[in-house]
Design a protein around this motif. Structure first.
Motif, mmCIF file in Angstrom:
data_model
loop_
_atom_site.group_PDB
_atom_site.id
_atom_site.type_symbol
_atom_site.label_atom_id
_atom_site.label_comp_id
_atom_site.label_asym_id
_atom_site.label_seq_id
_atom_site.Cartn_x
_atom_site.Cartn_y
_atom_site.Cartn_z
ATOM 1 N N THR A 145 0.823 -1.211 0.000
ATOM 2 C CA THR A 145 0.000 0.000 0.000
ATOM 3 C C THR A 145 0.854 1.256 0.000
ATOM 4 O OG1 THR A 145 -1.750 -1.202 1.108
ATOM 5 C CG2 THR A 145 -1.842 1.179 1.299
ATOM 6 N N SER A 188 1.462 -7.457 -0.293
ATOM 7 C CA SER A 188 2.268 -8.441 0.447
ATOM 8 C C SER A 188 1.516 -9.740 0.689
ATOM 9 C CB SER A 188 2.794 -7.854 1.752
ATOM 10 O OG SER A 188 1.780 -7.694 2.697
ATOM 11 N N GLN A 189 0.220 -9.786 0.362
ATOM 12 C CA GLN A 189 -0.485 -11.072 0.374
ATOM 13 C C GLN A 189 0.107 -12.020 -0.663
ATOM 14 O OE1 GLN A 189 -1.657 -8.037 -0.140
ATOM 15 N NE2 GLN A 189 -3.421 -7.924 -1.509
ATOM 16 N N GLY A 240 4.303 -4.346 1.810
ATOM 17 C CA GLY A 240 2.927 -4.329 2.283
ATOM 18 C C GLY A 240 2.879 -4.704 3.752
ATOM 19 N N THR A 241 1.819 -4.276 4.415
ATOM 20 C CA THR A 241 1.765 -4.492 5.865
ATOM 21 C C THR A 241 1.186 -5.856 6.245
ATOM 22 O OG1 THR A 241 -0.391 -3.399 5.932
ATOM 23 C CG2 THR A 241 1.544 -2.030 6.351
ATOM 24 N N ASP A 242 0.479 -6.509 5.314
ATOM 25 C CA ASP A 242 -0.201 -7.769 5.679
ATOM 26 C C ASP A 242 0.774 -8.843 6.152
ATOM 27 O OD1 ASP A 242 -2.590 -6.608 5.014
ATOM 28 O OD2 ASP A 242 -2.854 -7.693 3.131
ATOM 29 N N ALA A 300 2.661 1.162 4.669
ATOM 30 C CA ALA A 300 1.655 2.205 4.904
ATOM 31 C C ALA A 300 0.294 1.545 4.989
ATOM 32 C CB ALA A 300 1.661 3.236 3.780
HETATM 33 N N1 LIG Z 1 -1.578 -1.849 4.031
HETATM 34 C C1 LIG Z 1 -1.104 -2.761 3.209
HETATM 35 O O1 LIG Z 1 0.044 -2.676 2.828
HETATM 36 C C2 LIG Z 1 -2.029 -3.903 2.838
HETATM 37 C C3 LIG Z 1 -1.723 -4.594 1.539
HETATM 38 N N2 LIG Z 1 -2.676 -5.646 1.313
HETATM 39 C C4 LIG Z 1 -0.348 -5.257 1.530
HETATM 40 O O2 LIG Z 1 -0.005 -5.951 2.456
HETATM 41 O O3 LIG Z 1 0.362 -5.112 0.585
#
Ligand SMILES: NC(=O)C[C@H](N)C(=O)O
Length: 325
Positions: A14, A60-61, A92-94, A118
């Motif tokens: 994100t 990141s999924q 990604g945060t996931d 983010a």
């Molecule tokens: N906030 C994020 O980065 C969520 C996104 N689905 C990821 O992990 O790439």
């Protein structure tokens, strides 16, 4: 003082996401290239030299073995390059906690390696990406960040890879550390550490594996039977992690199936906080289980994969690795 030279390894997420409109909820991760992100960061006047490599451009999924191998190789190159002072991985945060933990276990605690992401895409109102990125530059360029293992910077806080977890789906303040809270607080203008580096000069705990063995997580719930355990074994799982109820529990039929699985079993918890310890409600000694201690299921899985890849098969040796974290 010379400006630190920081290598940016971009993977998408994100932080590189775009909705195409500040008012749209839907967006696509991994849309903004590394050159654009570096240019935007440099326009802020950050006191650092930045160079960027695009390793991937995915949410990141979709991060996995291929991206992890590439990241590990690029970080090794950065370590070998005297001109590079620190590394930032945009992610990604996931699954940031999984990537951070895998790299933490397989890299020496030398030059700073900082993951940053983010919660809002780059073109959202109140986007957090560039602030988090500026914070990450401050951390990666700080000599005092070295010797702390891989770090995750989110929401003006710095977390250790072993502790960090995503604990909210959408808020900006989505990351927490357990059992330790943040190692420090950061903003684009300042950085405060809460103590000295815990691991100065530590070598890597694990060699980089040739492959990661299949390890499934079995998620426990009320009124469950042993079918997910049998399905995981039928799929070729060489170890199992229980995302258990409470203190790593599961119904008796599931515990019996796990005890007979014939592969190492690590008991973790689906509960967000607290440690899973040995021989509390269950007789781990008799059943042959490992207790995950403070590692959540997704991080317990990574540690178990590395132990199996290294040929560790004794429960006591596995437990020692989980006790140490
Ligand atoms: N906030 C994020 O980065 C969520 C996104 N689905 C990821 O992990 O790439």
């Amino acid at each position: 003082m010379n400006r630190p030279h920081i290598r940016i390894l971009a993977t998408g997420g994100t932080i590189a996401g775009s909705a195409g409109s500040a008012l749209k909820r839907g967006y696509r991760p991994g849309q903004i290239g590394i050159a654009e992100m570096v240019a935007q960061a440099q326009a802020l006047g950050l006191e650092a030299e930045l160079d960027g490599h695009e390793v991937a451009a995915v949410g990141s999924q979709d991060i996995g073995w291929r991206e992890w191998q590439a990241l590990h190789r690029h970080i090794a190159d950065a370590y070998a390059d005297d001109g590079v002072d620190g590394v930032i991985v945009t992610h990604g945060t996931d699954t940031a906690e999984e990537t951070a933990w895998l790299l933490d276990l397989t890299r020496p605690a030398g030059k700073p390696v900082v993951l940053v992401g983010a919660m809002r895409p780059a073109d959202a109102v109140g986007s957090d990406g560039m602030r988090n990125f500026a914070n990450a530059v401050r951390v990666a360029g700080d000599p005092d960040a070295s010797g702390r293992g891989v770090l995750v910077v989110m929401g003006d806080a710095v977390f250790a890879a072993s502790d960090v977890r995503k604990s909210a789906t959408a808020q900006i303040d989505a990351f927490r550390g357990f059992p330790r809270g943040p190692l420090g607080l950061v903003n684009p203008a300042s950085l405060d550490w809460f103590g000295p580096p815990a691991r100065p000069g530590d070598p890597a705990r694990f060699a980089w594996p040739e492959a990661l063995p299949r390890v499934e997580i079995v998620y426990a719930h009320a009124d469950m039977d042993a079918a997910p355990v049998h399905a995981a074994l039928a799929a070729g799982s060489r170890g199992l992690v229980l995302a258990g109820l409470g203190h790593g529990n599961a119904p008796a039929s599931v515990i019996a199936a796990l005890a007979e699985a014939g592969v190492p079993v690590v008991r973790s918890s689906r509960v967000d906080e607290g440690s899973v310890d040995r021989n509390v409600e269950l007789d781990d000694d008799g059943l042959g289980f490992v207790a995950a201690r403070a590692l959540n299921p997704q991080k317990a899985r990574i540690l178990l994969q590395l132990l199996i890849a290294e040929g560790v098969d004794e429960i006591a040796a596995m437990q020692a690795a989980f006790d140490r974290r």
